[in-house]
Design an enzyme around this catalytic site. Sequence first.
Site, PDB file in Angstrom:
ATOM      1  N   LYS A  14      76.421  68.401  40.553  1.00  0.00           N
ATOM      2  CA  LYS A  14      77.160  68.238  41.809  1.00  0.00           C
ATOM      3  C   LYS A  14      78.592  67.765  41.549  1.00  0.00           C
ATOM      4  O   LYS A  14      79.527  68.271  42.149  1.00  0.00           O
ATOM      5  CB  LYS A  14      76.450  67.232  42.726  1.00  0.00           C
ATOM      6  CG  LYS A  14      75.009  67.610  43.064  1.00  0.00           C
ATOM      7  CD  LYS A  14      74.388  66.630  44.063  1.00  0.00           C
ATOM      8  CE  LYS A  14      74.170  65.234  43.519  1.00  0.00           C
ATOM      9  NZ  LYS A  14      73.078  65.117  42.528  1.00  0.00           N
ATOM     10  N   ARG A  89      71.317  61.013  51.195  1.00  0.00           N
ATOM     11  CA  ARG A  89      70.169  60.988  50.296  1.00  0.00           C
ATOM     12  C   ARG A  89      68.891  60.569  51.013  1.00  0.00           C
ATOM     13  O   ARG A  89      67.835  60.516  50.385  1.00  0.00           O
ATOM     14  CB  ARG A  89      70.431  59.982  49.186  1.00  0.00           C
ATOM     15  CG  ARG A  89      70.853  60.581  47.845  1.00  0.00           C
ATOM     16  CD  ARG A  89      71.123  59.424  46.915  1.00  0.00           C
ATOM     17  NE  ARG A  89      71.053  59.739  45.535  1.00  0.00           N
ATOM     18  CZ  ARG A  89      72.099  60.030  44.767  1.00  0.00           C
ATOM     19  NH1 ARG A  89      73.295  60.132  45.288  1.00  0.00           N
ATOM     20  NH2 ARG A  89      71.925  60.236  43.490  1.00  0.00           N
ATOM     21  N   ARG A 128      74.941  63.529  29.234  1.00  0.00           N
ATOM     22  CA  ARG A 128      76.049  62.901  29.947  1.00  0.00           C
ATOM     23  C   ARG A 128      76.136  61.419  29.596  1.00  0.00           C
ATOM     24  O   ARG A 128      77.223  60.873  29.447  1.00  0.00           O
ATOM     25  CB  ARG A 128      75.823  63.082  31.460  1.00  0.00           C
ATOM     26  CG  ARG A 128      76.877  62.427  32.331  1.00  0.00           C
ATOM     27  CD  ARG A 128      76.692  62.780  33.794  1.00  0.00           C
ATOM     28  NE  ARG A 128      75.543  62.122  34.397  1.00  0.00           N
ATOM     29  CZ  ARG A 128      75.106  62.381  35.642  1.00  0.00           C
ATOM     30  NH1 ARG A 128      75.688  63.300  36.368  1.00  0.00           N
ATOM     31  NH2 ARG A 128      74.083  61.730  36.129  1.00  0.00           N
ATOM     32  N   ARG A 134      77.220  55.546  31.306  1.00  0.00           N
ATOM     33  CA  ARG A 134      76.466  55.081  32.489  1.00  0.00           C
ATOM     34  C   ARG A 134      75.113  54.565  32.047  1.00  0.00           C
ATOM     35  O   ARG A 134      74.340  55.283  31.415  1.00  0.00           O
ATOM     36  CB  ARG A 134      76.287  56.241  33.477  1.00  0.00           C
ATOM     37  CG  ARG A 134      77.392  56.334  34.492  1.00  0.00           C
ATOM     38  CD  ARG A 134      77.211  57.523  35.377  1.00  0.00           C
ATOM     39  NE  ARG A 134      75.988  57.477  36.182  1.00  0.00           N
ATOM     40  CZ  ARG A 134      75.680  58.382  37.088  1.00  0.00           C
ATOM     41  NH1 ARG A 134      76.483  59.401  37.304  1.00  0.00           N
ATOM     42  NH2 ARG A 134      74.559  58.272  37.774  1.00  0.00           N
ATOM     43  N   ARG A 146      64.842  57.889  39.125  1.00  0.00           N
ATOM     44  CA  ARG A 146      65.821  58.548  39.999  1.00  0.00           C
ATOM     45  C   ARG A 146      65.283  59.877  40.519  1.00  0.00           C
ATOM     46  O   ARG A 146      65.496  60.224  41.679  1.00  0.00           O
ATOM     47  CB  ARG A 146      67.136  58.755  39.247  1.00  0.00           C
ATOM     48  CG  ARG A 146      67.922  57.457  39.151  1.00  0.00           C
ATOM     49  CD  ARG A 146      68.909  57.473  38.020  1.00  0.00           C
ATOM     50  NE  ARG A 146      69.929  58.489  38.152  1.00  0.00           N
ATOM     51  CZ  ARG A 146      70.661  58.925  37.130  1.00  0.00           C
ATOM     52  NH1 ARG A 146      70.458  58.463  35.916  1.00  0.00           N
ATOM     53  NH2 ARG A 146      71.582  59.842  37.334  1.00  0.00           N
TER      54      ARG A 146
HETATM   55  P1  ADP Z   1      73.168  61.202  40.232  1.00  0.00           P
HETATM   56  O1  ADP Z   1      73.400  62.326  41.209  1.00  0.00           O
HETATM   57  O2  ADP Z   1      73.262  61.663  38.825  1.00  0.00           O
HETATM   58  O3  ADP Z   1      71.928  60.414  40.507  1.00  0.00           O
HETATM   59  P2  ADP Z   1      75.052  59.402  41.574  1.00  0.00           P
HETATM   60  O4  ADP Z   1      76.335  58.934  41.010  1.00  0.00           O
HETATM   61  O5  ADP Z   1      75.099  60.288  42.770  1.00  0.00           O
HETATM   62  O6  ADP Z   1      74.335  60.146  40.349  1.00  0.00           O
HETATM   63  O7  ADP Z   1      74.104  58.156  41.932  1.00  0.00           O
HETATM   64  C1  ADP Z   1      73.891  57.075  41.054  1.00  0.00           C
HETATM   65  C2  ADP Z   1      73.125  55.974  41.772  1.00  0.00           C
HETATM   66  O8  ADP Z   1      73.917  55.439  42.841  1.00  0.00           O
HETATM   67  C3  ADP Z   1      71.811  56.387  42.431  1.00  0.00           C
HETATM   68  O9  ADP Z   1      70.721  56.372  41.530  1.00  0.00           O
HETATM   69  C4  ADP Z   1      71.670  55.331  43.541  1.00  0.00           C
HETATM   70  O10 ADP Z   1      71.187  54.110  43.025  1.00  0.00           O
HETATM   71  C5  ADP Z   1      73.114  55.098  43.970  1.00  0.00           C
HETATM   72  N1  ADP Z   1      73.498  55.974  45.109  1.00  0.00           N
HETATM   73  C6  ADP Z   1      74.468  56.925  45.086  1.00  0.00           C
HETATM   74  N2  ADP Z   1      74.572  57.543  46.279  1.00  0.00           N
HETATM   75  C7  ADP Z   1      73.631  56.972  47.081  1.00  0.00           C
HETATM   76  C8  ADP Z   1      73.214  57.187  48.432  1.00  0.00           C
HETATM   77  N3  ADP Z   1      73.785  58.135  49.201  1.00  0.00           N
HETATM   78  N4  ADP Z   1      72.212  56.407  48.919  1.00  0.00           N
HETATM   79  C9  ADP Z   1      71.632  55.473  48.179  1.00  0.00           C
HETATM   80  N5  ADP Z   1      71.954  55.226  46.892  1.00  0.00           N
HETATM   81  C10 ADP Z   1      72.955  55.960  46.342  1.00  0.00           C
END
Ligand code: ADP
Length: 189
Positions: A14, A89, A128, A134, A146
């Site tokens: 994404k 999400r 990554r 990270r 996740r």
């Molecule tokens: P990825 O798509 O690889 O999981 P992100 O950077 O989108 O990476 O998300 C990393 C973490 O940030 C998630 O595992 C969650 O803990 C938190 N997070 C990100 N966006 C949201 C969201 N919209 N709602 C709840 N938690 C979120």
Amino acid sequence: MLNLVLFGPPGAGKGTQSTRLIEKYHLIHLSTGDLLRSEIANGTELGMEAKKLMDQGILVPDNVVIGMIRSRLESNKDAKGFIFDGFPRTKAQAVALDELLSEEGTDIHFMLALNVDDDELTKRILNRGKDSGRSDDSDPSIIRKRVEEYNNKTAPLISHYSEQGKYRSIPGLGSIDEIFDRLCKEIEA
Ligand code: ADP
């Protein structure tokens, strides 16, 4: 306006595709993951609370991410459009986003969902993690958590957008260019 939800499990690509889409269509990229990591980097209270959950692969509370999105929408009133990456999400987030956009007289045009199988996802995330540093990208048990959060809370959003006729499934395997072309074709169809 052109408002897109870029959807898919962790590691689906994404972020990579968002970077290209915002350039081509002059959109603003709103990634809740990036916004949260910047709160962490700045050592804010919100960031410290979020980090505890993110390090375990658990979603942060809806009100936290909804608040962040609301303030970015308010401060970008003259935007040509937005790409929502990693948001919504949960069902509550999707409903809140619909409301926020409708207050601005606009809505989501498409939910573009990148489809990638589980083995490939784990491979990409671990890769990554080597560069990004990270912490949630380097531990297989956190990655599994996740994916579990995604399957339980996020995947059901497909029906939220299908019901609105906005869901588009895009094969997420192939080169970055190939996937980008598929996304553009769908947007311009
Ligand atoms: P990825 O798509 O690889 O999981 P992100 O950077 O989108 O990476 O998300 C990393 C973490 O940030 C998630 O595992 C969650 O803990 C938190 N997070 C990100 N966006 C949201 C969201 N919209 N709602 C709840 N938690 C979120």
